[in-house]
Motif scaffolding. Structure first.
Motif, short mmCIF file in Angstrom:
data_model
loop_
_atom_site.label_atom_id
_atom_site.label_comp_id
_atom_site.label_asym_id
_atom_site.label_seq_id
_atom_site.Cartn_x
_atom_site.Cartn_y
_atom_site.Cartn_z
N HIS A 167 0.83 -1.21 0.00
CA HIS A 167 0.00 0.00 0.00
C HIS A 167 0.87 1.26 0.00
O HIS A 167 0.56 2.24 -0.67
N LEU B 215 -7.17 1.38 1.18
CA LEU B 215 -6.80 -0.04 1.20
C LEU B 215 -6.15 -0.39 2.54
O LEU B 215 -6.43 -1.43 3.14
N TYR C 226 -6.43 6.79 -2.00
CA TYR C 226 -6.87 5.43 -2.33
C TYR C 226 -5.99 4.37 -1.62
O TYR C 226 -6.54 3.46 -0.96
N GLU D 97 -13.58 -3.91 2.93
CA GLU D 97 -13.06 -3.77 1.57
C GLU D 97 -12.64 -2.33 1.34
O GLU D 97 -13.39 -1.40 1.66
N GLY D 98 -11.44 -2.16 0.80
CA GLY D 98 -11.00 -0.82 0.42
C GLY D 98 -11.09 -0.71 -1.09
O GLY D 98 -10.81 -1.66 -1.80
#
Ligand code: F6R
Length: 597
Positions: free
Chosen positions: A295, A469, A465, A484-485
């Motif tokens: 990430h 996540l 974003y 859920e991302g």
């Protein structure tokens, strides 16, 4: 995964081994065991936590011993499968971290020549193999045995024939020796031994060490001599303690103002960005990482492309190593890893190197394997004991920003004004993180309201974003709530179908170029009944009209704000897990460092 420890000195070994095992427990906590040399070998093993082991261990005297805390790969967690494993006669004991890939073949041969196995583990072949090759000298027998082994290992071996000695060896699994005052410690990583000594020797791949009253001798598995440096670790021993916090994770979240100050210290000046490693001029960058570090890599892509205008691909390391990647000397591969030991990340960067690409690591753990693979930039987060990554993530984001600024200025792609804005923002970041932490009570109250939820969604756009996540990963790994991302722009392409009356949606809506679009996405989920928790800037007076709950972060440059939002998301995940009474520092089925594939 799994932690191995050893002690040889003048003190009783059992309490020292228990202390080392407790400190390494984040590497695995399915079962644990010790073996002490005192004429014979006495072992004690238990399923579950180190505390279970401590509670069932009788008094065992002896100043030499080894221990293990396990994250099961071969064979269920049980006291039979717990290490140390012994040979048939009970004269040799071994602890092992890694995987013996050819263990079935070895086990069949050993059984055919009369060896009796007691566990289902791959590791148990090691004491039997050493017994098979035993020639009166433990070191040469271990050397011989290992020449038949394929796979990864860090091992510590003791034998009743050589009572004042521990033989250790490593290949692709970490191992460090701590040098005390007439005593030696062995551990899978430095954080475990910091309380006892700061002077260490990092074992290299393919090396075997003999520790006895005379000191430490290290050679290659082939018998060649090796000159080892003694390194002094400048981490504060206190950094590996809970220091009054209920969990390491909470402590590590609260350490972030100081950590980020340290990450940036001496690296930003009027002359530009000073990093520990050179950044080659390349056509393309490929970032490789797993989990949370992946990430961070996604964030790295946004900032490097934005400020340096170099195309960046971000790959999950475990995928990259098997896709026959197209990569060459015009590429720079950056491996991001907190531990520096993640098997897939190490294999992926080796794969890239073998295809000619240039290599760089972004790493936290001092002396870890990645530091021997390529030049590295340290994130300087200090020991991270909580299994869920927190301070290591935000320090990775900060380092990636520094890389982006440095590349941008070298390539003259970033304007002086942009550089000054980012530098000013970075100088304020520690203070701003502190403000987020000062507001932890509000995040806690909000988390309490949602602790009973059975599903969560996290959405963000642009540099937010990757944060979405990461927020989802943090929540699911410590609270076990499916989360859920997703990129908010993807809503209508699928995730919207998951929205139902009351589902909590965390929307990262700090002010940036796509803020208005984010408000649009919030409206879409609200219209379908979601309860929205917005993460917004302090000065945002509009947001309350759109969301049900607001968690605030100080106003900041949009490329720096994700660091602040990440801290809120960590606190949120922590408190949800807290109110669900979860084992926050040791989540189910997970371990800190994934040293096996
Ligand atoms: C999640 C977490 C993992 C790690 C991943 C990679 O909180 O900690 O997802 O990020 O296992 O580990 P490193 O960064 O050590 O390579």
């Amino acid at each position: 995964m799994c932690g191995i420890v050893g002690y040889l000195g003048k003190s009783e070994a059992v309490p020292v081994l228990f202390d080392l095992l407790r400190r390494l427990e984040y590497r695995g906590y399915d079962s644990a065991g010790i073996a002490i040399l005192n004429g014979s070998i006495q072992t004690s093993k238990a399923k579950g936590r180190v505390d279970n082991l401590i509670s069932i261990t009788p008094e065992i005297m002896g100043c030499t011993g080894i221990g293990h805390t396990r994250w099961a790969t071969h064979g269920e967690p049980s006291s039979e499968n717990a290490h140390p494993h012994c040979n048939c006669e009970g004269s040799i004991a071994v602890v092992h971290n890694g995987i013996i890939e050819n263990y079935i073949e070895l086990k069949d041969k050993l059984i055919a020549s009369g060896h009796k196995f007691r566990s289902e583990t791959d590791s148990e072949v090691l004491p039997h193999l050493i017994e098979e090759y035993y020639d009166g000298d433990l070191e040469s027998s271990v050397r011989n045995a290992l020449s038949h082994v394929r796979g990864s290992y860090a091992i510590a071996v003791v034998s009743t024939d050589e009572p004042d000695q521990i033989v250790i060896a490593r290949k692709d699994s970490p191992l460090v020796i701590g040098l005390g005052n007439n005593e030696h410690f062995v551990a899978s990583d430095v954080a475990a031994i910091l309380k006892h000594t700061k002077d260490v020797i990092f074992m290299g791949d393919g090396e075997i060490g003999v520790i006895n009253g005379g000191g430490v001798k290290v050679t290659t598995l082939g018998g060649g001599s090796v000159e080892k440096n003694i390194e002094t670790i400048d981490w504060d021993p206190e950094s590996a303690e809970k220091s009054g916090y209920e969990h390491f994770m909470l402590k590590e979240i609260f350490e972030q103002p100081a950590v980020i100050r340290e990450t940036l210290s001496g690296r930003i000046s009027s002359d530009g960005i000073d990093l520990d490693a050179a950044l080659p001029n390349v056509r393309r960058i490929v970032i490789l990482a797993c989990g949370t570090s992946y990430h961070a890599g996604l964030f790295g892509r946004y900032v490097i492309e934005r400020f340096a205008r170099i195309p960046v691909d971000v790959e999950i390391a475990s995928e990259f190593r098997y896709i026959d990647p197209i990569i060459d000397c015009g590429d720079l591969v950056i491996a991001i890893t907190q531990s520096g030991e993640t098997a897939d990340t190490l294999a992926a960067i080796r794969e890239a190197g073998s295809r000619g690409s240039q290599k760089l690591g972004v790493v936290n753990m001092l002396g870890s394997s990645i530091t021997r693979e390529c030049p590295c930039i340290q994130t300087r987060a200090g020991p991270e004991i909580g299994v869920a990554a927190t301070k290591s993530f935000t320090s990775q984001l900060a380092v990636l920003l520094l890389i982006a600024i440095r590349l941008g200025s070298e390539r003259r792609m970033i304007t002086t004004a942009e550089m000054n804005d980012l530098a000013a923002g970075l100088r304020q970041i520690s203070g701003n993180i502190q403000r987020v932490l000062n507001d932890a009570a509000r995040t806690r109250e909000c988390a309490k309201l949602f602790a009973g939820a059975n599903q969560f969604m996290f959405m963000g756009r642009g540099a937010n974003y990757p944060c979405a996540l990461e927020g989802a990963l943090k929540l699911k790994e410590i609270s076990y709530i499916p989360a859920e991302g997703f990129a908010a722009g993807e809503l209508k392409h699928g995730p919207l179908a998951l929205i139902y009356e009351g589902i909590p949606v965390v929307a990262i809506a700090t002010k940036d170029a796509v803020y208005e679009k984010m408000l649009g996405n919030i409206k879409e989920v609200k219209a379908r009944g979601a309860t929205v928790i917005g993460i917004a800037n302090e000065s945002d007076t509009e947001i309350e009209r759109y969301v049900d709950h607001v968690l605030r972060v100080p106003d900041a440059d949009p490329w720096i704000a994700p660091i602040l939002s990440s801290v809120v998301l960590q606190l949120f995940a922590y408190y949800v897990a807290y109110y669900r009474d979860c084992e926050i520092d040791k989540p189910r089925n997970l371990a800190k460092s994934v040293t096996v594939e």
